[in-house]
Design a protein around this motif. Structure first.
Motif, PDB file in Angstrom:
ATOM      1  N   UNK A   1      61.201  44.583  54.980  1.00 52.93           N
ATOM      2  CA  UNK A   1      61.500  43.229  54.514  1.00 52.93           C
ATOM      3  C   UNK A   1      60.463  42.749  53.508  1.00 52.93           C
ATOM      4  N   UNK A   2      60.894  41.966  52.557  1.00 47.59           N
ATOM      5  CA  UNK A   2      59.984  41.558  51.490  1.00 47.59           C
ATOM      6  C   UNK A   2      59.109  40.369  51.881  1.00 47.59           C
ATOM      7  N   UNK A   3      59.420  39.673  52.951  1.00 45.20           N
ATOM      8  CA  UNK A   3      58.574  38.551  53.367  1.00 45.20           C
ATOM      9  C   UNK A   3      58.659  38.367  54.874  1.00 45.20           C
ATOM     10  N   UNK A   4      57.747  37.544  55.410  1.00 43.02           N
ATOM     11  CA  UNK A   4      57.660  37.384  56.858  1.00 43.02           C
ATOM     12  C   UNK A   4      58.823  36.585  57.423  1.00 43.02           C
ATOM     13  N   UNK A   5      59.403  35.710  56.623  1.00 39.70           N
ATOM     14  CA  UNK A   5      60.577  34.969  57.096  1.00 39.70           C
ATOM     15  C   UNK A   5      61.742  35.918  57.352  1.00 39.70           C
TER      16      UNK A   5
ATOM     17  N   UNK B   1      59.920  29.281  58.835  1.00 35.51           N
ATOM     18  CA  UNK B   1      59.963  28.620  57.533  1.00 35.51           C
ATOM     19  C   UNK B   1      59.514  27.162  57.662  1.00 35.51           C
ATOM     20  N   UNK B   2      59.992  26.474  58.691  1.00 37.08           N
ATOM     21  CA  UNK B   2      59.641  25.070  58.875  1.00 37.08           C
ATOM     22  C   UNK B   2      58.141  24.898  59.075  1.00 37.08           C
TER      23      UNK B   2
ATOM     24  N   UNK C   1      43.411  39.924  76.567  1.00 36.94           N
ATOM     25  CA  UNK C   1      41.991  40.175  76.326  1.00 36.94           C
ATOM     26  C   UNK C   1      41.672  40.144  74.832  1.00 36.94           C
ATOM     27  N   UNK C   2      42.562  39.519  74.055  1.00 41.69           N
ATOM     28  CA  UNK C   2      42.383  39.294  72.621  1.00 41.69           C
ATOM     29  C   UNK C   2      42.621  40.528  71.760  1.00 41.69           C
ATOM     30  N   UNK C   3      43.239  41.578  72.319  1.00 48.15           N
ATOM     31  CA  UNK C   3      43.630  42.702  71.479  1.00 48.15           C
ATOM     32  C   UNK C   3      44.584  42.215  70.389  1.00 48.15           C
ATOM     33  N   UNK C   4      44.546  42.851  69.237  1.00 44.91           N
ATOM     34  CA  UNK C   4      45.343  42.405  68.101  1.00 44.91           C
ATOM     35  C   UNK C   4      46.842  42.501  68.378  1.00 44.91           C
ATOM     36  N   UNK C   5      47.600  41.633  67.733  1.00 44.83           N
ATOM     37  CA  UNK C   5      49.058  41.686  67.804  1.00 44.83           C
ATOM     38  C   UNK C   5      49.541  42.945  67.086  1.00 44.83           C
ATOM     39  N   UNK C   6      50.306  43.808  67.752  1.00 46.81           N
ATOM     40  CA  UNK C   6      50.791  45.032  67.083  1.00 46.81           C
ATOM     41  C   UNK C   6      51.709  44.700  65.900  1.00 46.81           C
ATOM     42  N   UNK C   7      51.662  45.547  64.905  1.00 50.23           N
ATOM     43  CA  UNK C   7      52.508  45.404  63.721  1.00 50.23           C
ATOM     44  C   UNK C   7      53.755  46.265  63.908  1.00 50.23           C
ATOM     45  N   UNK C   8      54.910  45.639  63.998  1.00 52.01           N
ATOM     46  CA  UNK C   8      56.178  46.348  64.203  1.00 52.01           C
ATOM     47  C   UNK C   8      56.898  46.667  62.907  1.00 52.01           C
ATOM     48  N   UNK C   9      56.387  46.167  61.783  1.00 46.42           N
ATOM     49  CA  UNK C   9      57.164  46.236  60.544  1.00 46.42           C
ATOM     50  C   UNK C   9      57.429  47.674  60.107  1.00 46.42           C
ATOM     51  N   UNK C  10      56.537  48.604  60.459  1.00 47.00           N
ATOM     52  CA  UNK C  10      56.749  49.988  60.077  1.00 47.00           C
ATOM     53  C   UNK C  10      57.954  50.628  60.746  1.00 47.00           C
ATOM     54  N   UNK C  11      58.405  50.018  61.848  1.00 41.85           N
ATOM     55  CA  UNK C  11      59.582  50.537  62.551  1.00 41.85           C
ATOM     56  C   UNK C  11      60.888  50.078  61.922  1.00 41.85           C
TER      57      UNK C  11
END
Length: 451
Positions: free
Chosen positions: A72-76, A212-213, A432-442
């Motif tokens: 996707x080209x943007x987070x929205x 978006x809002x 425990x503050x581990x980073x949010x995983x990035x799913x975009x590669x899937x």
């Protein structure tokens, strides 16, 4: 020309009160742990949703919209894609009192916006997002649900609240986010008449609209503070009998995430109490005595959505009390494959001998409790029956930690994730503050819709 009022001045609006109450609520370690499990459930549904007819269409669409770039080209748009995928298999969470599926709205927005960010902050945002859409959903009244899909109409308030929290917006900006989210509320049940795939669109747009809002609010884009109660607002437009007293939490109330149910079976949640009964009765059926007739007793909303003798598609089967009950009685299980063409054919005869009706016992308890009773009449004239007040996965009968992890692992395997256990561990480490995983590669389009 009249000067437009500033949201900062309208401190008594319902959205102002709601956002302030939510932001002020304390968050405990137990809350974060619970939020991680619900997040895991939603993420597993996103991944599994790729391995479906509708998921492959969505992945092909997003690939075409990004000019073949494969993402996707943007987070929205990413939020839209995650939300749509999350709702496809009908095994995502459900909050009974609001009839909202909060996970497929809130978690996609947070994961689209917050990949790589602090996990504890993301889980706090998810708690707040669940609270907002569930509170609005509880307040809209039962008549709203007859026409409007609450996940779609109330969901944008949740995704907006979650992203506002993630962005650490101030009080005025939170009101702007909710105001603009509410003006994007939409989603009609008409798709059920033909089995159209619109329901997935509802979840995707709900996640996207709130993101978006909130991101516009970060830039000072104003929204109507009285979007709920105003003369031309959400309640007036869509709710014949709203109950504003249910909107704001009391100090003693738990976070609504703790009041949310987890689905153990891949069908509309309204079928689950009856499935629970059917599975119990399957174990009691005597050998060699055929079933003559089945009678299902439930509440009106279950019949409005799921009284469907014919199940011409897998999706129709997921919204058929008759099919789900027949499957539970015949197979002793309700799995993805039980909604495919061969299984629907095998259950056709018993579906035709299954009737459904409303009884006051369950109608008067709805929506706080979703109950059902099944009576099975056998060919020798004997009868067996079973009833439940709540279904497995409800707060009264919660799935265990191990059950939820096992469910997530099964979904991730179904979605052909390359390393399910690693993703599970990453999400469960978020408190425990581990980073949010990035799913975009899937989300790259593949011939079979999965990596």
């Amino acid at each position: 020309m009249n000067q437009m009022p500033s949201p900062v001045e309208l401190t008594t609006s319902l959205t102002t009160q709601l956002s302030a109450a939510i932001m002020a609520r304390p968050v405990s370690n137990d809350d974060l742990t619970a939020a991680a499990l619900f997040t895991l459930d939603a993420v597993a549904n996103i991944v599994a949703g790729r391995n479906s007819v509708q998921g492959r269409k969505l992945l092909a669409w997003q690939n075409s919209m990004s000019n073949g770039a494969g993402h996707p080209v943007d987070r929205a748009r990413l939020s839209f894609l995650y939300g749509s995928l999350c709702h496809i298999l009908e095994v995502d969470d459900l909050h009974r009192a609001s009839v909202v599926h909060p996970g497929c709205i809130v978690v996609p927005a947070v994961f689209a916006m917050g990949a790589g960010s602090n996990g504890k902050a993301a889980l706090t945002a998810i708690l707040r997002g669940f609270e907002a859409c569930c509170r609005v959903g509880m307040s809209v009244g039962p008549e709203h649900y007859k026409i409007w899909h609450n996940t779609a109409t109330c969901g944008p308030f949740g995704s907006a609240m979650a992203v506002a929290s993630l962005l650490e917006l101030d009080a005025a900006a939170c009101v702007n986010a909710l105001g603009n989210a509410g003006s994007q509320s939409a989603g009609l049940w008409q798709f059920l008449d033909t089995g159209a795939e619109t329901k997935h669109l509802h979840a995707g747009r709900g996640a996207e609209a709130g993101l978006v809002a909130a991101t516009l609010a970060e830039h000072g884009f104003t929204g109507a503070p009285e979007i709920l109660e105003g003369e031309r607002g959400f309640y007036r437009a869509t709710c014949p009998n709203p109950d504003e007293t249910l909107l704001l939490p009391a100090d003693s109330d738990p976070w609504q995430l703790h009041q949310t149910s987890i689905k153990p079976w891949p069908s509309c949640r309204h079928t689950h109490p009856a499935i629970e009964c059917g599975l119990t009765l399957h174990r009691q059926l005597p050998d060699g005595i055929p079933i003559r007739a089945v009678r299902v007793f439930a509440y009106q909303a279950a019949l409005d959505l799921c009284d469907r003798v014919e199940a011409d598609t897998a999706y129709a089967g997921k919204f058929s009390l008759q099919h789900c009950v027949a499957t539970a009685l015949l197979e002793g299980a309700v799995l993805f494959e039980n909604f495919e063409a061969e299984a629907r054919g095998e259950a056709r005869d018993l579906r035709s001998r299954t009737t459904v009706s409303v009884v006051d016992q369950f109608q008067s308890a709805y929506p706080r409790h979703w109950g059902s009773r099944i009576e099975v009449e056998l060919e020798d004239g004997s009868m067996i029956s079973h009833e439940v007040t709540d279904a497995r996965g409800d707060p009264e009968l919660p799935l265990s930690h191990n059950d939820m992890v096992a469910k997530a692992r099964g979904l991730l395997v179904h979605g052909r994730h390359p390393d399910p256990d690693d993703l599970i561990d990453c999400i469960l480490a978020m408190p425990q503050s581990a980073d949010v995983p990035d799913l975009s590669g899937l989300m790259a389009d593949r011939q079979n819709g999965t990596q």
